[in-house]
Design an enzyme around this catalytic site. Structure first.
Site, short mmCIF file in Angstrom:
data_model
loop_
_atom_site.label_atom_id
_atom_site.label_comp_id
_atom_site.label_asym_id
_atom_site.label_seq_id
_atom_site.Cartn_x
_atom_site.Cartn_y
_atom_site.Cartn_z
N ASP A 118 5.20 11.90 -3.09
CA ASP A 118 4.41 10.73 -3.51
C ASP A 118 5.32 9.64 -4.08
O ASP A 118 5.59 9.63 -5.27
CB ASP A 118 3.39 11.17 -4.56
N GLU A 157 2.87 0.51 -7.30
CA GLU A 157 1.61 1.12 -6.88
C GLU A 157 1.08 2.04 -7.96
O GLU A 157 -0.12 2.08 -8.24
CB GLU A 157 1.83 1.89 -5.58
N GLU A 158 1.98 2.78 -8.58
CA GLU A 158 1.57 3.75 -9.58
C GLU A 158 1.06 3.10 -10.86
O GLU A 158 0.53 3.78 -11.73
CB GLU A 158 2.73 4.71 -9.90
N HIS A 164 3.98 3.06 -0.50
CA HIS A 164 4.55 2.59 -1.76
C HIS A 164 5.90 3.24 -2.02
O HIS A 164 6.13 4.41 -1.73
CB HIS A 164 3.58 2.76 -2.93
N ASP A 214 0.38 7.30 2.28
CA ASP A 214 0.67 7.66 0.89
C ASP A 214 0.46 9.16 0.73
O ASP A 214 -0.67 9.64 0.73
CB ASP A 214 -0.27 6.89 -0.05
N HIS A 239 2.65 14.15 -9.04
CA HIS A 239 2.91 13.36 -10.24
C HIS A 239 3.67 14.14 -11.32
O HIS A 239 3.51 13.86 -12.50
CB HIS A 239 1.61 12.81 -10.82
#
Length: 456
Positions: free
Chosen positions: A237, A269-270, A225, A298, A379
Site C-alpha cells: 500500500d 493520499e494517506e 498513490h 491501490d 498500514h
C-alpha cells in the site's frame, strides 16, 4: 519486484516510511522521475507541487493504572497539555445517540475522558461524528474504540477544528469492550491520556507523465498513490500500484496508441486523497472534457482479485456511464484465467474519488483488499518487501495491461465522452456529493473507506 525492492531501500534509509512530509517521500518522487526521464523520447512528465495539511503525532500514551494500552492519535486531533490528562473514564452513549449532543443528556461527562464506540453518523463520519458531540457535552478528551476486530492502524478527523474538537485517541475493540464491561460492572476507572500532535501546511508533489503520441482530445489516465503511511514502508500500500503503472508506462513507450495515455503518482493520499483531489479540482474544462476515463491501482499485490463495481450491481452505487465497460474488461480478463473476482466497493477510500465525484468521469481499477485475511500488514511496519505476493501482482499487472491496451486503442468507441461547459478550473477540494458505500462489516474492505486508512 525490483521496483518494490528499491522502494523498500528508500524506506530503510528514511525511518522506515515513505510518507508525505518526510524525506522518504521526497526520495520516492526522485525515484519515479529518474525512471520517467529514460523515456523522454516518447513521453513527457512534470512534478506538480501542491499544499497539503501535514500531521505528525510526536508523543502519545493511554494508560489505566500501570497498564499501557495501544492508542492511535486521530489525525488532526488537538494536543493535550504536555503533562497529559489524568481523569475519570466514562462510557458515552451507544448507537446513533452517540452522534448528537442530545444523546449525552443525563450523562455527566464534563471534564472527563469519554469512551465511545466508532460508528456511522449522519454527519462527521465514524470518528469525528463521535468525537464532536462528546466535546460539545463537555468531555475533556475522547477515546474511541473500534467497531470491528481489526487492529487500529489509522483514523482521521478530516481537518483541524480546535473550537469543536478535544484530544482524541483510537483504540482496538478488544480493549474498548473490556473497559465497557468494567464500567458496566460499576468500577470507577481513572485513565491517563497524553498526546502531542504537530499540524502544519507543507508543499508536496504529484508526478504526472503522458505519452507524446495519441489523440490529445481523448486521454486515458491511470493512477496510484506514491506515499506510504508513517507507520511503515507501504510496499503493498501502495508500492504495488506504483510499480504496476510504472511498468505499464515503460512498456507503453514502445507502442503507438490511438488515445493519449496519462499516468499519475499521487502524493498525500494517506492524508485524505489530497494529491488527486488537488489535481481534479484544478483541472481546466478543456482538459476535463478530453479525459475519457480514469483507472486506479491501490493495493494490488496481496489478497483477493478485486474489481471496482462500476455498474453498481453488487453495492448499488452506480459510477458514471462507461464505468460498467471498464469493470467488464477487468472481470472478463481475470475470469478467463480461471480466477474468482471479488467486487470492490466504491467506498470513497482512494484516488478515484475526485474523478468520479468532481469530474463525473468513468472510473475503474483493481484492489486486493485490506482485511486480516488479505493483508495482515495493512498500514503497519510489516508492509515491507516481504509482504507482497509476486504472483498476484503479476496477474494484476497483465490484466491491467490488457485493459490499458484495449482502451488506449478503442476507448473512443467503448466509452461515452462527457463534455464540460466551464472554462475555469473547478476549484475547491472538499466536495462530498456522493454517498459512498458503507463497507463497515464488509470482509476485506473495511479499512479502505472515506480515505484509505483515513477513516473519518
Amino acid at each position: 519486484m525490483k521496483n518494490l525492492k528499491n522502494l523498500q531501500k528508500i524506506a530503510d534509509r528514511n525511518g522506515n516510511n515513505r510518507a508525505f512530509g518526510f524525506p522518504g517521500y521526497t526520495e520516492s518522487v526522485e525515484f519515479i522521475t529518474k525512471r520517467l526521464e529514460k523515456e523522454s523520447a516518447t513521453s513527457t512528465y512534470f512534478v506538480q507541487d501542491f499544499p497539503a495539511l501535514f500531521a505528525e503525532v510526536t508523543s502519545i500514551s493511554f494508560k489505566v493504572g500501570n497498564t499501557r494500552y495501544y492508542v492511535y492519535g486521530l489525525t488532526y486531533s488537538p494536543s493535550t497539555i504536555p503533562e497529559g490528562l489524568t481523569l475519570p473514564l466514562v462510557h458515552g452513549p451507544t448507537g446513533t445517540a452517540g452522534c448528537t449532543v442530545d444523546g449525552y443528556a443525563g450523562l455527566n461527562v464534563t471534564g472527563k475522558i469519554v469512551l465511545v464506540e466508532r460508528g456511522t453518523c449522519p454527519t462527521g463520519g465514524t470518528l469525528a461524528g463521535r468525537l464532536r458531540p462528546a466535546a460539545a457535552a463537555g468531555a475533556a478528551a475522547v477515546i474511541i474504540y473500534n467497531s470491528v476486530t481489526a487492529h487500529v492502524t489509522g483514523g482521521t478527523l478530516s481537518a483541524p477544528d480546535p473550537e469543536h474538537f478535544v484530544p482524541g485517541g483510537f483504540i482496538d475493540r478488544v480493549d474498548g469492550l473490556a473497559f465497557v464491561a468494567r464500567l458496566a460492572a460499576g468500577e470507577e476507572i481513572v485513565a491517563y491520556f497524553q498526546q502531542t500532535q504537530k499540524i502544519e501546511t507543507k508543499i508536496t508533489q504529484n508526478v504526472i507523465a503522458e505519452t507524446k503520441g495519441g489523440d490529445p482530445n481523448n486521454v486515458l489516465m491511470l493512477g496510484a498513490h506514491l506515499d506510504s503511511v508513517q507507520a511503515g514502508p507501504g510496499i503493498n500500500d501502495d508500492g504495488s500500484g506504483t510499480t504496476l503503472i510504472l511498468e505499464l508506462f515503460t512498456a507503453l513507450n514502445s507502442y503507438q496508441t490511438n488515445l493519449k495515455v496519462r499516468f499519475a503518482w499521487w502524493g498525500a493520499e494517506e492524508n485524505g486523497l489530497l494529491g488527486s483531489r488537488y489535481y481534479t479540482s484544478n483541472l481546466g474544462a478543456t482538459n476535463v472534457t478530453n479525459l475519457i476515463a480514469y483507472l486506479n491501482f491501490d493495493m494490488v499485490s496481496k489478497g483477493f482479485f478485486g474489481v471496482f463495481d462500476g455498474d453498481g450491481s453488487t453495492f448499488g452505487l452506480v459510477a458514471p456511464a462507461g464505468s460498467e465497460v471498464i469493470e467488464k474488461l477487468f472481470v472478463d480478463d481475470l475470469t478467463s484465467k480461471g480466477l474468482t473476482v471479488t467486487p470492490a466497493a466504491f467506498s470513497g477510500g482512494t484516488d478515484y474519488v475526485g474523478f468520479l465525484e468532481t469530474l463525473k468521469k468513468p472510473v475503474g481499477g483493481l484492489f486486493t483488499g485490506t482485511g486480516e485475511a488479505e493483508d495482515p500488514c495493512y498500514h503497519q511496519a510489516c508492509d515491507t518487501y516481504a509482504n507482497p505476493n509476486a504472483t498476484v501482482l503479476t496477474i494484476n499487472a497483465k490484466t491491467a495491461a490488457h485493459v490499458l491496451a484495449t482502451l488506449a486503442t478503442d476507448g473512443v468507441k467503448l466509452l461515452p465522452k462527457t463534455p464540460v461547459a466551464r472554462s475555469e478550473p473547478f476549484g475547491g477540494m472538499d466536495v462530498r456529493a456522493i454517498e459512498w458505500t458503507n463497507v463497515e462489516g464488509l470482509e476485506g474492505q473495511e479499512g479502505h473507506s472515506a480515505s484509505c486508512g483515513h477513516d473519518t
